[in-house]
Design a protein around this motif. Sequence first.
Motif, mmCIF file in Angstrom:
data_model
loop_
_atom_site.group_PDB
_atom_site.id
_atom_site.type_symbol
_atom_site.label_atom_id
_atom_site.label_comp_id
_atom_site.label_asym_id
_atom_site.label_seq_id
_atom_site.Cartn_x
_atom_site.Cartn_y
_atom_site.Cartn_z
ATOM 1 N N ALA A 20 -3.075 1.093 -0.963
ATOM 2 C CA ALA A 20 -2.528 -0.192 -0.512
ATOM 3 C C ALA A 20 -3.361 -1.355 -1.044
ATOM 4 N N MET A 21 -4.667 -1.174 -1.145
ATOM 5 C CA MET A 21 -5.536 -2.228 -1.669
ATOM 6 C C MET A 21 -5.210 -2.517 -3.134
ATOM 7 N N PHE A 22 -4.985 -1.461 -3.927
ATOM 8 C CA PHE A 22 -4.589 -1.668 -5.324
ATOM 9 C C PHE A 22 -3.300 -2.476 -5.418
ATOM 10 N N ILE A 23 -2.325 -2.102 -4.595
ATOM 11 C CA ILE A 23 -1.012 -2.736 -4.666
ATOM 12 C C ILE A 23 -1.101 -4.200 -4.248
ATOM 13 N N LEU A 103 -10.519 -7.329 -3.786
ATOM 14 C CA LEU A 103 -9.739 -6.242 -3.183
ATOM 15 C C LEU A 103 -9.584 -5.080 -4.166
ATOM 16 N N LEU A 104 -9.383 -5.398 -5.438
ATOM 17 C CA LEU A 104 -9.266 -4.353 -6.457
ATOM 18 C C LEU A 104 -10.564 -3.557 -6.570
ATOM 19 N N VAL A 105 -11.691 -4.251 -6.683
ATOM 20 C CA VAL A 105 -12.984 -3.571 -6.814
ATOM 21 C C VAL A 105 -13.270 -2.729 -5.581
ATOM 22 N N SER A 106 -13.001 -3.288 -4.400
ATOM 23 C CA SER A 106 -13.212 -2.541 -3.161
ATOM 24 C C SER A 106 -12.306 -1.314 -3.104
ATOM 25 N N ASN A 111 -11.548 4.420 -3.186
ATOM 26 C CA ASN A 111 -10.848 5.573 -3.746
ATOM 27 C C ASN A 111 -11.821 6.659 -4.181
ATOM 28 N N ALA A 112 -12.928 6.256 -4.797
ATOM 29 C CA ALA A 112 -13.939 7.225 -5.232
ATOM 30 C C ALA A 112 -14.587 7.910 -4.031
ATOM 31 N N ILE A 113 -14.926 7.135 -3.002
ATOM 32 C CA ILE A 113 -15.521 7.714 -1.794
ATOM 33 C C ILE A 113 -14.532 8.664 -1.127
ATOM 34 N N THR A 169 -5.480 -1.206 -13.932
ATOM 35 C CA THR A 169 -5.221 0.164 -14.369
ATOM 36 C C THR A 169 -6.303 0.620 -15.341
ATOM 37 N N VAL A 170 -6.657 -0.259 -16.258
ATOM 38 C CA VAL A 170 -7.686 0.061 -17.265
ATOM 39 C C VAL A 170 -9.051 0.196 -16.598
ATOM 40 N N ILE A 171 -9.372 -0.748 -15.693
ATOM 41 C CA ILE A 171 -10.672 -0.693 -15.004
ATOM 42 C C ILE A 171 -10.786 0.590 -14.193
ATOM 43 N N TYR A 172 -9.707 0.952 -13.518
ATOM 44 C CA TYR A 172 -9.703 2.195 -12.736
ATOM 45 C C TYR A 172 -9.968 3.392 -13.638
ATOM 46 N N ALA A 173 -9.262 3.465 -14.755
ATOM 47 C CA ALA A 173 -9.396 4.609 -15.660
ATOM 48 C C ALA A 173 -10.822 4.745 -16.192
#
Length: 203
Positions: A20-23, A103-106, A111-113, A169-173
């Motif tokens: 939800a945070m990503f969206i 919000l994206l960085v958080s 997601n990793a945790i 999307t790129v930062i996440y990848a």
Amino acid sequence: MVRRLLQLYVGLGLYGLSTAMFIRADLGVDPWDVFHLGVALQTGMTIGTVIIVTGAAVLLLWIPLRQMPGLGTLSNVICIGLAADASMALIPELSSLPARIALLVSGIVANAIATGMYIGAGFGSGPRDGLMTGIHARLGWSIRSVRTSIEVSVLIIGCLLGGSFGVGTVIYALTIGPLIQLCLPWFRQKPRIETVPQPERVV
């Protein structure tokens, strides 16, 4: 066991929250969520419902791959979608770019945790990860090739369906792999070693 179960369900809930945070950040989501959003736009279903339906469909692909689901697998299918819909109702839409970036960085960190928590609990992989390992085991393809093929495929299909692709999307990848590698050891459950009392030595 209680600690492992708690870790599993907190991790799955946190994973749904991160979705939800990503969206809500609206800067691009991870490849699978690009697909989920695309399907949601085309069908009118909520993002959580799409996540549940997609997870169940992927789980059916385990049958020819002879993969066996665990409690974590089945919980993954249901809990992440429910948590994502609940979190979407709680997190408002944002217009401020700094707030969206935060919000994206958080979301990426959460997601990793979350991934480290539910994998570390040891109740089985999620349906998407199981698909990857099943194809690797049955066809002999490398994990890297299988994972890349799956991620690129769902990303392309999601974009064609109108899913949200962007810089996020790129930062996440680029960041999620190292972050999961960092977080996983924190939550990996180790078997308890019972100490057997030694007999007294008779002198």
